[in-house]
Design a protein around this motif. Structure first.
Motif, PDB file in Angstrom:
ATOM      1  N   GLN A 160       0.733  -1.585  -0.310  1.00  0.00           N
ATOM      2  CA  GLN A 160      -0.050  -0.249  -0.028  1.00  0.00           C
ATOM      3  C   GLN A 160       1.055   1.192   0.138  1.00  0.00           C
ATOM      4  O   GLN A 160       0.382   2.488  -0.564  1.00  0.00           O
ATOM      5  N   VAL A 190       0.370   5.714  -8.445  1.00  0.00           N
ATOM      6  CA  VAL A 190      -0.741   6.384  -7.716  1.00  0.00           C
ATOM      7  C   VAL A 190      -2.270   6.086  -8.658  1.00  0.00           C
ATOM      8  O   VAL A 190      -2.803   5.792  -8.198  1.00  0.00           O
ATOM      9  N   GLN A 236      -3.018   3.161  -9.303  1.00  0.00           N
ATOM     10  CA  GLN A 236      -3.507   1.964  -8.892  1.00  0.00           C
ATOM     11  C   GLN A 236      -3.329   2.590  -7.047  1.00  0.00           C
ATOM     12  O   GLN A 236      -4.169   1.432  -6.349  1.00  0.00           O
ATOM     13  N   GLY A 237      -4.285   3.365  -6.934  1.00  0.00           N
ATOM     14  CA  GLY A 237      -4.395   3.557  -4.745  1.00  0.00           C
ATOM     15  C   GLY A 237      -2.791   3.773  -4.233  1.00  0.00           C
ATOM     16  O   GLY A 237      -3.250   4.106  -2.986  1.00  0.00           O
ATOM     17  N   HIS A 282       0.506   4.717  -2.419  1.00  0.00           N
ATOM     18  CA  HIS A 282       0.512   6.099  -1.766  1.00  0.00           C
ATOM     19  C   HIS A 282       2.045   5.910  -1.509  1.00  0.00           C
ATOM     20  O   HIS A 282       3.112   4.676  -1.530  1.00  0.00           O
TER      21      HIS A 282
END
Length: 214
Positions: free
Chosen positions: A4, A96, A98-99, A101
């Motif tokens: 993530q 980014v 694809q989410g 961080h």
């Protein structure tokens, strides 16, 4: 995707600054009174960790902060000589999208990092942990992880030096070694990284990014 939060080193990972480093090394050596690097020694030194390099050129530890400060100032004045590796901008945008961080953890200055990234790439990062001392990355990484509230199992540090690996492992975080940076890949492999990236294009494929985002 498993991770993530990706924590990138800057010099030698995102930015192609090794040529600049070698180009100004003799000036730093003369100014601070340590040995220059002979051309024939460069490849061998890329197999060393930071402490071994310091011993080789004879820099007392108390001088290291001053040398680092001057290096960053010299880069700031000639920042146009440093650029991102090919494909980095596209990689950051795909991550980014694809989410994922993004964070930067580096000994370089935030001013230099932002200048090389450019405004659009810099805006993709949620955290800049800059100005770490030569052996102080672990403390900054610990703070970054705590503030992110992302589980350690979902964080990956990506870098090109053994001290990047040491900081990650000391904090219980996975480490991905890159093959295009300051340190030779065999030296990084000796640290048993969780992932090894042969090229920038290898990162999205190993991390499982969707093909339509790469």
């Amino acid at each position: 995707m498993k991770y993530q939060l990706l924590v990138f080193d800057f010099d030698g990972t995102l930015a192609d600054s090794f040529g600049f480093f070698i180009g100004v090394f003799d000036q730093l050596a003369d100014r601070h009174g340590f040995r220059r690097i002979a051309d024939e020694d460069i490849d061998r030194l890329r197999g060393y960790d930071a402490r071994q390099i310091i011993r080789h050129v004879g820099i007392p530890l108390w001088k290291v902060p001053g040398v680092a400060k001057d290096f960053k100032a010299m880069m700031s004045k000639e920042i146009a000589r440093v650029s991102l590796f090919d494909g980095i901008s596209e990689l950051l945008q795909a991550l980014v999208a694809q989410g994922v961080h993004l964070a930067v953890l580096t000994s370089n200055s935030e001013e230099n990092v932002r200048a090389v990234l450019g405004p659009s790439n810099a805006a993709l990062f949620s955290r800049f942990e800059c100005g770490a001392t030569l052996f102080g990355k672990r403390g900054k990484l610990r703070r970054l992880v705590a503030d992110s509230r992302v589980p350690r199992s979902r964080i990956l540090c990506i870098g090109d030096e053994t001290r990047d690996a040491d900081a990650a492992f000391a904090e219980g975080i996975a480490f991905g070694a890159v093959a295009w940076g300051y340190t030779q890949l065999d030296t990084l492999k000796a640290k048993c990284p969780d992932l090894v990236f042969a090229s920038v294009d290898d990162i999205p494929h190993q991390l499982g990014l969707r093909r339509d985002s790469v």
